[in-house]
Design an enzyme around this catalytic site. Structure first.
Site, short mmCIF file in Angstrom:
data_model
loop_
_atom_site.label_atom_id
_atom_site.label_comp_id
_atom_site.label_asym_id
_atom_site.label_seq_id
_atom_site.Cartn_x
_atom_site.Cartn_y
_atom_site.Cartn_z
CE LYS A 87 48.10 29.11 28.28
NZ LYS A 87 48.70 27.98 29.05
CG ASP A 103 49.46 32.25 30.27
OD1 ASP A 103 50.70 32.19 30.08
OD2 ASP A 103 48.81 31.34 30.82
#
Length: 310
Positions: free
Chosen positions: A17, A145
């Site tokens: 990401k 995350d």
């Protein structure tokens, strides 16, 4: 209950990401910070292969140096596998093989992608059928995350970053990622941010009480406009990361002079993500960064989250 039809080998892919926007709140009594971030999953993937075993183990393949990554019970993927076994009442273990493409300690969520992929891989391998909601709940227990690596796409994360709201993103964004020779510790970067805020609190903007993602970021993502997004890329952790690794300032300067629309440190760093206009611009920037002695990779986003690929 474990299904009799469960496969004997499962491979799951999960993405790294980029935090295209990250606002960090004040240090709280529990030692954590609330954040508001706009995540984008990008086409740099971790592949986790799961096979039945009597115990839990993990090994790594791929081009990324994993010498600093633990392979004992503290490894995030093994912790994810054990959570699935505990939640489903599964007896037995799993042998994990992780093909790593996301830099270790690079601010791109590679370990979180490993954990997200492992959750789905074990659930599929063992036929435990926990369901998406339960797997996301387990993901949140593993780290801020991990739920996003499981979900993918583009999303706003609040709280610790694990409270996700999908965000619309039109089209495809092109990124060039400049890697670093050494990683950065996420806790060390947050400590550096807190120390900086404390030392210069009379001269800098105070930490937000309730961090939010600014509206112009979401508008740029919805429009699919890289120029608009370039104008609002932001990361509160960039300055402390640069203090800990000063060479990042040079990397940012090289990329922006070579034609990037904008660059920022991804997450807690030290990977630097450069946003470019299109595929041709990405290739040109990759060549320029490589000529400057940097390891550079191209990626696009948004992409899907964790999914079974074999």
């Amino acid at each position: 209950m474990t299904s009799l039809a469960a496969p004997t080998r499962v491979r799951v892919r999960a993405p790294g990401k980029i935090n295209v926007y990250l606002s960090v709140g004040a240090l709280q009594d529990d030692g954590y910070h609330d954040v508001a971030t706009a995540y984008q999953a990008v086409s740099l993937y971790e592949d986790v292969t799961a096979e039945p075993a009597d115990d839990f183990s993990v090994r790594f393949t791929g081009p990324i140096d994993t010498s600093a990554v633990p392979t004992d019970g503290s490894n995030l993927a093994i912790r994810a596998a054990r959570l699935v076994a505990e939640a489903a009442g599964h007896r037995g273990g799993v042998r994990l093989t992780i093909d790593k493409q996301v830099p270790v300690a690079g601010g791109m969520g590679g370990g979180s992608a490993d954990a997200a992929a492992t959750l789905l891989a074990c659930d599929t391998l063992w036929g435990t059928a926990l369901g998406r909601d339960e797997l996301l709940r387990l993901a949140a227990r593993l780290g801020a995350d991990v739920p996003f690596a499981f979900a993918g796409g583009t999303a706003v994360g609040t709280g610790r970053g694990d409270e996700l709201s999908p965000a619309l993103a039109k089209g495809e964004f092109h990124w060039v990622l400049a890697l670093s020779d050494s990683g950065l510790s996420t806790p060390a970067v947050y400590r550096a941010l807190d120390e900086h805020r404390e030392r210069y609190r009379a001269d800098i903007r105070p930490a937000p009480t309730t961090p939010v993602v600014e509206a112009n970021v979401l508008q740029a993502l919805r429009a699919g406009d890289p120029d608009l997004l370039a104008d609002c890329l932001h990361n509160d952790l960039q300055a402390p990361a640069m203090r800990l690794q000063p060479a990042l300032a040079t990397t940012l300067e090289v990329g922006e002079k070579a034609g990037a629309l904008a660059g920022l440190v991804s997450g807690s760093g030290p990977t630097v993500a450069f946003l470019v206009a299109d595929r041709d611009a990405a290739l040109e920037l990759q060549v320029e960064l490589s000529a400057a002695g940097l390891v550079a990779l191209r990626a696009t986003g948004p992409v899907h989250g964790a999914r079974v690929v074999h």
